[in-house]
Structure formats: structure tokens, C-alpha cells
Design a protein around this motif. Structure first.
Motif, PDB file in Angstrom:
ATOM      1  N   ASP A 287      84.276 145.466  69.704  1.00  0.00           N
ATOM      2  CA  ASP A 287      84.190 143.913  69.068  1.00  0.00           C
ATOM      3  C   ASP A 287      85.461 143.752  68.288  1.00  0.00           C
ATOM      4  OD1 ASP A 287      82.613 142.190  68.127  1.00  0.00           O
ATOM      5  OD2 ASP A 287      81.716 143.367  66.289  1.00  0.00           O
ATOM      6  N   VAL A 288      86.453 143.738  68.643  1.00  0.00           N
ATOM      7  CA  VAL A 288      87.690 143.528  67.955  1.00  0.00           C
ATOM      8  C   VAL A 288      87.811 141.935  67.400  1.00  0.00           C
ATOM      9  CG1 VAL A 288      89.444 144.918  69.084  1.00  0.00           C
ATOM     10  CG2 VAL A 288      89.219 142.947  69.939  1.00  0.00           C
ATOM     11  N   LYS A 289      88.379 141.786  66.388  1.00  0.00           N
ATOM     12  CA  LYS A 289      88.470 140.291  66.085  1.00  0.00           C
ATOM     13  C   LYS A 289      89.627 139.377  66.217  1.00  0.00           C
ATOM     14  CE  LYS A 289      84.303 140.739  64.022  1.00  0.00           C
ATOM     15  NZ  LYS A 289      83.628 141.335  65.255  1.00  0.00           N
ATOM     16  N   PHE A 290      90.679 140.071  66.654  1.00  0.00           N
ATOM     17  CA  PHE A 290      91.979 139.492  66.789  1.00  0.00           C
ATOM     18  C   PHE A 290      91.630 138.634  68.196  1.00  0.00           C
ATOM     19  CE2 PHE A 290      92.485 144.017  68.178  1.00  0.00           C
ATOM     20  CZ  PHE A 290      92.638 143.715  69.356  1.00  0.00           C
TER      21      PHE A 290
ATOM     22  N   PRO B  91      92.401 138.874  60.988  1.00  0.00           N
ATOM     23  CA  PRO B  91      92.592 139.149  62.430  1.00  0.00           C
ATOM     24  C   PRO B  91      92.698 138.008  63.133  1.00  0.00           C
ATOM     25  CG  PRO B  91      90.314 139.887  61.672  1.00  0.00           C
ATOM     26  CD  PRO B  91      91.239 139.520  60.407  1.00  0.00           C
ATOM     27  N   LYS B  92      92.020 137.025  62.653  1.00  0.00           N
ATOM     28  CA  LYS B  92      92.103 135.515  63.551  1.00  0.00           C
ATOM     29  C   LYS B  92      93.557 135.071  63.647  1.00  0.00           C
ATOM     30  CE  LYS B  92      87.646 134.103  62.956  1.00  0.00           C
ATOM     31  NZ  LYS B  92      86.927 135.094  61.478  1.00  0.00           N
ATOM     32  N   ARG B  93      94.489 135.724  62.795  1.00  0.00           N
ATOM     33  CA  ARG B  93      95.853 135.234  62.895  1.00  0.00           C
ATOM     34  C   ARG B  93      96.795 136.138  63.811  1.00  0.00           C
ATOM     35  NH1 ARG B  93      97.411 131.457  59.510  1.00  0.00           N
ATOM     36  NH2 ARG B  93      95.903 130.464  58.173  1.00  0.00           N
ATOM     37  N   ILE B  94      95.956 137.002  64.583  1.00  0.00           N
ATOM     38  CA  ILE B  94      96.792 137.929  65.270  1.00  0.00           C
ATOM     39  C   ILE B  94      96.420 137.888  66.699  1.00  0.00           C
ATOM     40  CG2 ILE B  94      97.095 140.677  65.789  1.00  0.00           C
ATOM     41  CD1 ILE B  94      96.449 141.013  62.883  1.00  0.00           C
TER      42      ILE B  94
ATOM     43  N   TYR C 246      83.790 139.521  80.981  1.00  0.00           N
ATOM     44  CA  TYR C 246      82.812 140.512  80.266  1.00  0.00           C
ATOM     45  C   TYR C 246      83.184 140.256  78.681  1.00  0.00           C
ATOM     46  CZ  TYR C 246      81.327 144.929  78.461  1.00  0.00           C
ATOM     47  OH  TYR C 246      80.542 146.218  78.203  1.00  0.00           O
ATOM     48  N   TRP C 247      84.631 139.922  78.579  1.00  0.00           N
ATOM     49  CA  TRP C 247      85.032 139.781  77.132  1.00  0.00           C
ATOM     50  C   TRP C 247      84.520 138.443  76.542  1.00  0.00           C
ATOM     51  CZ3 TRP C 247      88.365 140.882  73.037  1.00  0.00           C
ATOM     52  CH2 TRP C 247      88.881 139.822  72.401  1.00  0.00           C
ATOM     53  N   TYR C 248      84.489 137.389  77.399  1.00  0.00           N
ATOM     54  CA  TYR C 248      83.966 136.218  77.094  1.00  0.00           C
ATOM     55  C   TYR C 248      82.494 136.215  76.611  1.00  0.00           C
ATOM     56  CZ  TYR C 248      82.693 131.439  76.362  1.00  0.00           C
ATOM     57  OH  TYR C 248      82.012 130.411  75.578  1.00  0.00           O
ATOM     58  N   LYS C 249      81.799 136.930  77.467  1.00  0.00           N
ATOM     59  CA  LYS C 249      80.383 137.073  77.208  1.00  0.00           C
ATOM     60  C   LYS C 249      80.053 137.894  75.950  1.00  0.00           C
ATOM     61  CE  LYS C 249      77.943 136.568  81.685  1.00  0.00           C
ATOM     62  NZ  LYS C 249      78.385 137.645  83.022  1.00  0.00           N
ATOM     63  N   LYS C 250      80.922 138.782  75.562  1.00  0.00           N
ATOM     64  CA  LYS C 250      80.658 139.530  74.471  1.00  0.00           C
ATOM     65  C   LYS C 250      81.155 138.846  73.089  1.00  0.00           C
ATOM     66  CE  LYS C 250      79.378 144.207  75.137  1.00  0.00           C
ATOM     67  NZ  LYS C 250      79.214 145.330  74.551  1.00  0.00           N
ATOM     68  N   THR C 251      82.473 138.349  73.339  1.00  0.00           N
ATOM     69  CA  THR C 251      83.226 137.799  72.101  1.00  0.00           C
ATOM     70  C   THR C 251      82.994 136.363  71.948  1.00  0.00           C
ATOM     71  OG1 THR C 251      85.000 137.273  73.207  1.00  0.00           O
ATOM     72  CG2 THR C 251      84.695 139.649  72.424  1.00  0.00           C
ATOM     73  N   LYS C 252      82.489 135.516  72.939  1.00  0.00           N
ATOM     74  CA  LYS C 252      82.429 134.080  72.805  1.00  0.00           C
ATOM     75  C   LYS C 252      83.965 133.423  72.496  1.00  0.00           C
ATOM     76  CE  LYS C 252      78.562 133.328  74.471  1.00  0.00           C
ATOM     77  NZ  LYS C 252      78.492 134.218  75.459  1.00  0.00           N
TER      78      LYS C 252
END
Ligand code: SAH
Length: 347
Positions: free
Chosen positions: A212-215, A191-194, A250-256
């Protein structure tokens, strides 16, 4: 007759297993068929050679396998390949294979046409006809992976949702397609490549964070000043920058996860110092990267790429503020395959 049959690929693996149990067969048969449908991309029930002929016939009587078909393929002088793909109902979307030295990237579509109305984008002129199903998104990736192996002797390495459509307005199907693309029962890609690119739908960005998506996420910003952004991306009136920013925080706080912004600089629109200052202010809350993308003209010249002086000003001011910045050249322009040029012109 076939219009009434169900698309077998709309079933989850569990549903397929249940179907076989209902038929008095073993649940395991569902696994076998699922593998044919996804890992082996079978187009016909008759391809499923480890399944009995009677079972294949029974499947044929109950289901269809809807597949996309690459209708026309164009190759650019820089190696870029554009596919116009025909969907089972005859509608057409485009996807693009972009080769570089170190990677091959698939740029895929998520909708037929687009829900949004960005003034500088050719796809926006096609009204949104419908969302793509998960299998239609997945098939575009499979087709490009095949082409990558054929023309460049290597598998596809990256995927960007930067083709036709707004992926976050077809969120559930995009997520289902990515699940399949990343699953070991599908293509097994990381997913890191998406990258999912969005014009910024605040509610859905928050949902992505909660899921908690991984892309990775890219946001097509183009201006950090509301009046300017609304004039070129009218939906900004509904989702103003303050809402977008709050969702991204919000996205940044959750996913970093660092946030990437896509940004075109146009002559007389966003090429002044105040535009860069607003961008710097906007980016401050999280580690950010700004991709300055080249404008791909779509019409009579209402929009013009800004001067290299303006681009240099962006680069130096962003760098001085410790914001990563890249200047990206277009690919596939000669075949209308570059960002914002996908409008089914060749077909
Ligand atoms: N709807 C999504 C994804 C599709 S557009 C989004 O907006 O992000 C993919 C990228 O191409 C976006 O960054 C978009 O702003 C950009 N784009 C659209 N038209 C363009 C054009 N004519 N030239 C350069 N980039 C363009």
C-alpha cells in the motif's frame, strides 16, 4: 578500529532507544540522538549539543556516522546540477538536481551500478557493485535539497528514482529511505511527489501494491512487443510483457493509481505504426500516461533518436486513443546528467 564500529544510522529509533536503556540512560536520549542524525543531519557526535560530553564520547566509542560526501559538483548551462557522491567505502554514485519554473526535482540513485542490462543505458555498463543503504539514498536527497535552497532559493519539491540502479532490486532499502524522506522526523515530504521508476520487476510491483505504498510508479517500457523489448532490455526474457502487465493490473486494481510509462522512440527499433498499436493495446487496462523521452546518446550511434515524424505519429495515435502523452526534453545533457547517462564519467 572504526571499521568494526557500527553505522549508527542503521539503527531504527526503537533500537536507539533500547540502546540507551541498556546503557542505563533514558530511552528519551535515543529520540534526541535520532533527531540529530536525521532531521539535523549531524555529521559528528560532537554536533549533538544537547547531549552530554560523556554520552557523545560513549557514542563515538561504539559507532560511526557514515555520511556521503559530495565529491564533485557540475552545473549545466540549463541549471541542472550533477553531484558525484562518495560513499563511506569510496564507491561513487551520481544524483541530479533538475530545476524548472515550478519545481525542483532530485533524481537519485538506488544502487552502485545496476543489476540490469539495458543496451541503451550508460549505467548498465557499470556492473552492479552493491545496493545503497537507506541512509545513502536519504543523504542524496538532503544534499540536493541544500543545493536547491542555495542556488534556487527554494526547497526541493519532487524526487524521482531515475538515477543509477534498479530501485525494485533494492526494494527494502528504497522503502526505508522513502519512509524517512516522508516522515515528519525526516524531511516531511509528501509521497505523492515521489516517483519510483522501474524497468518492471513483476513480483516487486505486486509487493508494492500489497504494501500500500503512496508514492507513484513509472515503468520504463520502451516497447510493448516482446522480441523488440528483449533485444534492447534483455532481462525482458526473464520478465516478459505478459507478466509485467499482469503485475500492473494488480497494482492498478489495488491502488487506483494511473500508470506512467517511460518510452524512448529509436530509429529503426520501435518507430513503426505496429509499435504504437502494441503500446496502445498494452496500456488499455488502466488509465495511463506515456512520457516520450528524448534519447541521450551514450556511444557510437547504435541507437539513434527517431525522427520527429515518428514522435508525432506516437502522439497523435496515443491521443486518439485517449492516452495522455507528453514529449519530454532532456536536461543536463552537456554534463552527462540526463537519463541513462550516469556512469561516473566526470569523476
Ligand atoms: N532502473 C530504473 C531507473 C533508472 S533509469 C528504470 O529502468 O526505470 C531512468 C530512466 O532513464 C528509465 O526510463 C530508462 O529507461 C531511461 N534511460 C536509460 N538510458 C537512457 C538514455 N540513454 N536516454 C534516455 N533515457 C534513458
Amino acid at each position: 578500529m572504526s571499521a568494526q564500529k557500527k553505522d549508527i544510522r542503521a539503527l531504527t529509533k526503537e533500537q536507539l532507544r533500547d540502546f540507551f536503556v541498556e546503557q542505563g540512560d533514558k530511552a528519551f536520549r535515543g529520540n534526541q540522538v535520532y533527531e540529530w542524525l536525521w532531521q539535523k543531519s549531524a555529521h559528528n557526535f560532537d554536533d549533538m549539543t544537547n547531549v552530554s560530553i560523556e554520552t557523545r564520547k560513549m557514542l563515538e566509542d561504539n559507532f560511526v556516522i557514515n555520511h556521503i560526501k559530495v565529491d564533485t559538483m557540475q552545473r549545466s548551462s540549463d541549471g541542472t546540477v550533477k553531484n558525484a557522491v562518495k560513499l563511506h567505502d569510496g564507491l561513487i554514485v551520481e544524483s541530479v538536481l533538475i530545476p524548472t519554473k515550478s519545481r525542483t526535482t532530485a533524481c537519485v540513485s538506488s544502487q552502485v551500478g545496476c543489476s540490469l542490462d539495458c543496451k541503451f543505458c550508460a549505467t548498465a555498463r557499470l556492473k552492479r557493485m552493491r545496493n545503497l543503504n537507506p541512509d545513502e539514498i536519504y543523504d542524496q536527497v538532503v544534499a540536493i535539497d541544500k543545493e536547491s535552497r542555495l542556488y534556487f532559493n527554494r526547497p526541493l519539491s519532487n524526487i524521482v528514482f531515475m538515477g543509477m540502479g534498479e530501485p525494485l532490486m533494492n526494494y527494502n532499502n528504497v522503502i526505508k529511505a522513502i519512509d524517512k524522506i516522508t516522515s515528519s522526523e525526516g524531511l516531511g515530504m509528501s509521497p505523492k511527489r515521489i516517483v519510483v521508476s522501474t524497468s518492471g520487476v513483476p513480483k516487486m510491483i505486486k509487493k508494492m501494491a500489497d504494501d500500500d505504498v503512496k508514492f507513484k510508479l513509472a515503468v520504463s517500457l520502451h516497447s510493448a512487443i516482446d522480441e523488440v523489448r528483449t533485444s534492447i532490455m534483455p532481462f525482458n526474457a526473464t520478465f516478459p510483457l505478459s507478466d509485467l502487465r499482469e503485475a500492473l493490473e494488480y497494482w492498478y486494481k489495488k491502488t487506483k493509481n494511473r500508470i506512467t510509462y517511460e518510452y524512448v522512440v529509436w530509429d529503426g527499433i520501435n518507430d513503426q505504426k505496429k509499435d504504437v498499436e502494441a503500446l496502445i493495446q498494452f496500456c488499455k487496462f488502466a488509465p495511463s500516461k506515456v512520457n516520450l523521452i528524448e534519447y541521450n546518446p551514450i556511444d557510437d550511434g547504435e541507437f539513434q533518436q527517431a525522427s520527429s515524424k515518428a514522435i508525432d505519429m506516437y502522439v497523435s495515435m496515443l491521443e486518439a486513443n485517449h492516452i495522455t502523452v507528453t514529449v519530454r526534453r532532456s536536461r543536463g545533457k552537456d554534463i552527462d546528467a540526463a537519463c541513462g547517462q550516469l556512469a561516473n564519467k566526470g569523476s
